[in-house]
Design an enzyme around this catalytic site. Sequence first.
Site, PDB file in Angstrom:
ATOM      1  CG  HIS A  72      -2.010  -0.947   1.209  1.00  0.00           C
ATOM      2  ND1 HIS A  72      -3.078  -0.892   2.053  1.00  0.00           N
ATOM      3  CD2 HIS A  72      -2.229  -2.014   0.397  1.00  0.00           C
ATOM      4  CE1 HIS A  72      -3.916  -1.873   1.777  1.00  0.00           C
ATOM      5  NE2 HIS A  72      -3.416  -2.579   0.777  1.00  0.00           N
ATOM      6  CE1 TYR A 201      -4.822   3.735   9.385  1.00  0.00           C
ATOM      7  CE2 TYR A 201      -5.272   3.725  11.742  1.00  0.00           C
ATOM      8  CZ  TYR A 201      -4.556   3.267  10.665  1.00  0.00           C
ATOM      9  OH  TYR A 201      -3.570   2.342  10.850  1.00  0.00           O
ATOM     10  N   PRO A 293      -2.999  -0.421  19.018  1.00  0.00           N
ATOM     11  CG  PRO A 293      -4.726  -1.907  18.505  1.00  0.00           C
ATOM     12  CD  PRO A 293      -4.104  -1.164  19.633  1.00  0.00           C
ATOM     13  CE  LYS A 297       4.693   2.893  13.254  1.00  0.00           C
ATOM     14  NZ  LYS A 297       5.097   2.635  11.887  1.00  0.00           N
ATOM     15  CE1 TYR A 385      -0.673   3.693   9.918  1.00  0.00           C
ATOM     16  CE2 TYR A 385       0.165   2.641   7.936  1.00  0.00           C
ATOM     17  CZ  TYR A 385      -0.750   2.709   8.953  1.00  0.00           C
ATOM     18  OH  TYR A 385      -1.757   1.764   9.023  1.00  0.00           O
TER      19      TYR A 385
END
Length: 391
Positions: A72, A201, A293, A297, A385
Amino acid sequence: MRTQVGIVGAGPAGLLLSHLLHLRGIDSVVLEAHSRDYVQKRVRAGVLEQGTVDTLVATGLGDRLLREGLVHHGIELRFGGQSHRIAFEKLVPGRAITVYGQQEVVKDLIAARIAAGGRILFEVSGVAPTGFDTAHPSIGFTHAGLRQTLECDFIAGCDGFHGVCRPAIPDGVLTCYDREYPFAWLGVLAEVPPSSEELIYAHNDRGFALHSMRSPEVSRFYLQVAPDEDVASWPDERYWAELRARLETVPGWHLRTGPVLEKVVAPMRSFVAEPMRYGRMYLAGDAAHIVPPTGAKGLNLAAFDVGVLAQALAAWYADGSTGLLDAYSGTCLRRVWRVQHFSWWMTTLLHAFDGYDGYDRRLQRSHLDYVCGSAAASASLAENYVGLAHV
Ligand SMILES: Cc1cc2nc3c(=O)[nH]c(=O)nc-3n(C[C@H](O)[C@H](O)[C@H](O)COP(=O)(O)OP(=O)(O)OC[C@H]3O[C@@H](n4cnc5c(N)ncnc54)[C@H](O)[C@@H]3O)c2cc1C
């Protein structure tokens, strides 16, 4: 029984450590409380940072990962009736995330260890690490009804947050830092193709929601719920309706639903134990630290720790040097705290907090607007990220 490094726990940390040590000619034995079948089916993380993928590929574990993993190049933040894409390809060129289930990583690691003649003892009980404040540590355990002792040079505590290694360290040695969040995640794994190519998100007054996936056929969803939420009070219809209310907030976007394979409540907690070492006991992964979560990570941090540990142990076995072993805790904790901050930040940015008034919510919304509207702020999210290369 004797080995060089006794490893407690066959999660990602313990198995990857055993694999990395083997590649450096160092012998290890892994002791695991559950069965092979159980650990291979335990669905948890699914987002691999660029650095984790690079490590797995460089050490011969990339075959299925490169074939089946979904690369992604961005994630979506959804709030205020709009979607905003954080475009990794522009913000952090050359770096991406790969969606590949933790259970698949575990399967690949177990297969590689067994093919190389590695020793993993499943379904052990009564694991008791001792003597790690001397040069001769050992681990007592029961396997197939037989009480045994594994003698070793070092013990790696890779037994997760609820393991026995961290509590075996004498009182007063470790300083623990933690945060409990006033909510949990209700996660659903469903047999349905993802409704979006990238993770979504969603910030919503009803609570946070995450649309994720594990493969082209299986989707993963999370809803923010109360910390003591009972799964039984969330029949499938209620779950889908709430997910729709939080995710279907932009015109033309629809959630696909399908048969639910699993429904679990995951607590949200931040925790760090310092230092990550006592004598010849080294803690790695969730045994030493956990993160909520939201930042994806935990597994990545576990992989980072054992990479550092494998290198330090290799230096000791090569010429007796202790420099890298002495630096282990400090090296890991620098990244641990960066990741702690990022995970806490993502969590506080995206969740609805009881007691937040209009002022708090407007601050949150202003911060989200800033993250999506400023190239510098977007780049900060993106580089954290996909995983910072330099910490
Ligand atoms: C719902 C959920 C979603 C998550 N999503 C993500 C994500 O998207 N990305 C991400 O990076 N991370 C994520 N995580 C976190 C990630 O799963 C963990 O950080 C990761 O599993 C840590 O690996 P570990 O090997 O340190 O610990 P674990 O995976 O917990 O492994 C520890 C092992 O030790 C064994 N063990 C425990 N006690 C004993 C004992 N006494 N004797 C012998 N064996 C023992 C356990 O059975 C287990 O196999 C998520 C976690 C959860 C719960």
